[in-house]
Design a protein around this motif. Structure first.
Motif, PDB file in Angstrom:
ATOM      1  N   SER A  37       0.862  -1.182   0.000  1.00  0.00           N
ATOM      2  CA  SER A  37       0.000   0.000   0.000  1.00  0.00           C
ATOM      3  C   SER A  37       0.895   1.228   0.000  1.00  0.00           C
ATOM      4  CB  SER A  37      -0.930   0.021   1.218  1.00  0.00           C
ATOM      5  OG  SER A  37      -0.207   0.235   2.415  1.00  0.00           O
ATOM      6  N   ARG A  38       0.313   2.333  -0.457  1.00  0.00           N
ATOM      7  CA  ARG A  38       1.072   3.572  -0.591  1.00  0.00           C
ATOM      8  C   ARG A  38       0.139   4.733  -0.311  1.00  0.00           C
ATOM      9  NH1 ARG A  38       0.963   7.351  -4.316  1.00  0.00           N
ATOM     10  NH2 ARG A  38       2.859   8.317  -5.027  1.00  0.00           N
ATOM     11  N   PHE A  39       0.633   5.753   0.396  1.00  0.00           N
ATOM     12  CA  PHE A  39      -0.153   6.966   0.624  1.00  0.00           C
ATOM     13  C   PHE A  39       0.798   8.118   0.933  1.00  0.00           C
ATOM     14  CE2 PHE A  39      -0.056   4.408   4.509  1.00  0.00           C
ATOM     15  CZ  PHE A  39       0.447   5.282   5.453  1.00  0.00           C
ATOM     16  N   THR A 106       5.729  10.292   1.387  1.00  0.00           N
ATOM     17  CA  THR A 106       5.061   9.184   0.716  1.00  0.00           C
ATOM     18  C   THR A 106       5.518   7.898   1.392  1.00  0.00           C
ATOM     19  OG1 THR A 106       4.869  10.382  -1.354  1.00  0.00           O
ATOM     20  CG2 THR A 106       4.710   7.978  -1.473  1.00  0.00           C
ATOM     21  N   THR A 146     -13.305   6.522   0.670  1.00  0.00           N
ATOM     22  CA  THR A 146     -12.594   6.766  -0.591  1.00  0.00           C
ATOM     23  C   THR A 146     -12.167   8.223  -0.730  1.00  0.00           C
ATOM     24  OG1 THR A 146     -14.711   7.004  -1.730  1.00  0.00           O
ATOM     25  CG2 THR A 146     -13.663   4.817  -1.798  1.00  0.00           C
ATOM     26  N   GLU A 149      -8.912   8.330   1.056  1.00  0.00           N
ATOM     27  CA  GLU A 149      -7.949   7.616   0.224  1.00  0.00           C
ATOM     28  C   GLU A 149      -7.500   8.491  -0.954  1.00  0.00           C
ATOM     29  OE1 GLU A 149      -9.195   2.970   0.994  1.00  0.00           O
ATOM     30  OE2 GLU A 149      -9.918   3.943  -0.833  1.00  0.00           O
ATOM     31  N   ASP A 153      -3.773  10.059  -1.913  1.00  0.00           N
ATOM     32  CA  ASP A 153      -3.255   9.292  -3.058  1.00  0.00           C
ATOM     33  C   ASP A 153      -2.990   7.838  -2.663  1.00  0.00           C
ATOM     34  OD1 ASP A 153      -2.560   8.990  -5.723  1.00  0.00           O
ATOM     35  OD2 ASP A 153      -0.448   9.492  -5.363  1.00  0.00           O
ATOM     36  N   TYR A 154      -3.933   7.262  -1.906  1.00  0.00           N
ATOM     37  CA  TYR A 154      -3.801   5.885  -1.427  1.00  0.00           C
ATOM     38  C   TYR A 154      -3.914   4.912  -2.599  1.00  0.00           C
ATOM     39  CZ  TYR A 154      -4.831   1.503   0.953  1.00  0.00           C
ATOM     40  OH  TYR A 154      -4.812   0.199   1.378  1.00  0.00           O
ATOM     41  N   ARG A 155      -3.014   3.950  -2.629  1.00  0.00           N
ATOM     42  CA  ARG A 155      -3.026   2.884  -3.638  1.00  0.00           C
ATOM     43  C   ARG A 155      -2.725   1.562  -2.936  1.00  0.00           C
ATOM     44  NH1 ARG A 155      -4.925   6.512  -5.956  1.00  0.00           N
ATOM     45  NH2 ARG A 155      -4.156   7.673  -7.727  1.00  0.00           N
ATOM     46  N   THR A 157      -1.899  -2.733  -3.897  1.00  0.00           N
ATOM     47  CA  THR A 157      -1.713  -3.815  -4.866  1.00  0.00           C
ATOM     48  C   THR A 157      -1.818  -5.134  -4.111  1.00  0.00           C
ATOM     49  OG1 THR A 157       0.690  -3.836  -4.586  1.00  0.00           O
ATOM     50  CG2 THR A 157      -0.183  -2.418  -6.326  1.00  0.00           C
ATOM     51  N   GLN A 159      -4.578  -6.720  -3.278  1.00  0.00           N
ATOM     52  CA  GLN A 159      -5.623  -6.628  -2.252  1.00  0.00           C
ATOM     53  C   GLN A 159      -6.271  -7.991  -2.008  1.00  0.00           C
ATOM     54  OE1 GLN A 159      -8.296  -3.107  -1.546  1.00  0.00           O
ATOM     55  NE2 GLN A 159      -9.727  -4.416  -2.651  1.00  0.00           N
TER      56      GLN A 159
END
Length: 177
Positions: A37-39, A106, A146, A149, A153-155, A157, A159
């Motif tokens: 995850s990334r934010f 980030t 959302t 999120e 800039d939440y992402r 991969t 999931q």
């Protein structure tokens, strides 16, 4: 002397209340092997330290992920045995060399290991300025958040879960670490 017993009752009741579990319903996400995850969060450039606090579903024990900040290794979410109550908050201090002088960070969490997956429901970002800790940002994760999120800039991969959980936090005084 007449007021003394009333004070003792208030203290006893207050102590009893502080030891009761706190029930929280939240939504979140999880990722498994090969996932991350990334934010991005906002902090004050004058910070001399940043602490990430993650709400997790401790019914999934031994969650472990590496943390990078702005592409540089910054720490690790250490595996916990799990909890009786469901919710735990876990914290990691980010090295000041990676945060001081920056207005945004980030954060990338990358799966290392777990009994099942690595879950995340909410991140509170604390910062230390002039020796005092305060909240810099909050990232609320999950299908009902959302907006938060997108703002961060939440992402995610890989999931493996998205949904709701209702659990108790341990009574005050018990710790995840």
């Amino acid at each position: 002397m007449v007021g003394l017993p009333a004070v003792a009752v208030v203290v006893a009741v207050g102590a009893w209340h502080a030891l009761q579990p706190r029930t929280v319903t939240d939504d979140g996400r999880a990722f498994g092997r090969g996932g991350s995850s990334r934010f991005t969060v906002k902090v004050d450039p004058a910070n001399t330290g940043v602490r990430l606090i993650r709400r997790l579903d401790a019914n999934v024990p031994l969650q472990r992920a590496s943390i990078s900040v702005n592409g540089v290794p910054a720490g690790e979410w250490k595996p916990l045995l799990g909890g009786t109550y469901g919710w735990l908050d876990q914290s990691v201090d980010i090295p000041p060399a990676l945060t001081t002088g920056r207005s945004s960070l980030t954060v990338v969490n990358t799966f290392v290991s777990s009994v099942w997956d690595f879950n995340e429901f909410r991140y509170v970002v604390k910062q230390k300025i002039n020796g005092v800790w305060s909240t810099a940002d909050v990232v609320d994760i999950g299908p009902d958040h959302t907006g938060s999120e997108a703002e961060h800039d939440y992402r995610i991969t890989g999931q493996t879960f998205r949904g709701h959980r209702t659990f108790d936090y341990p009574p005050s005084g018990e710790s995840a670490e």
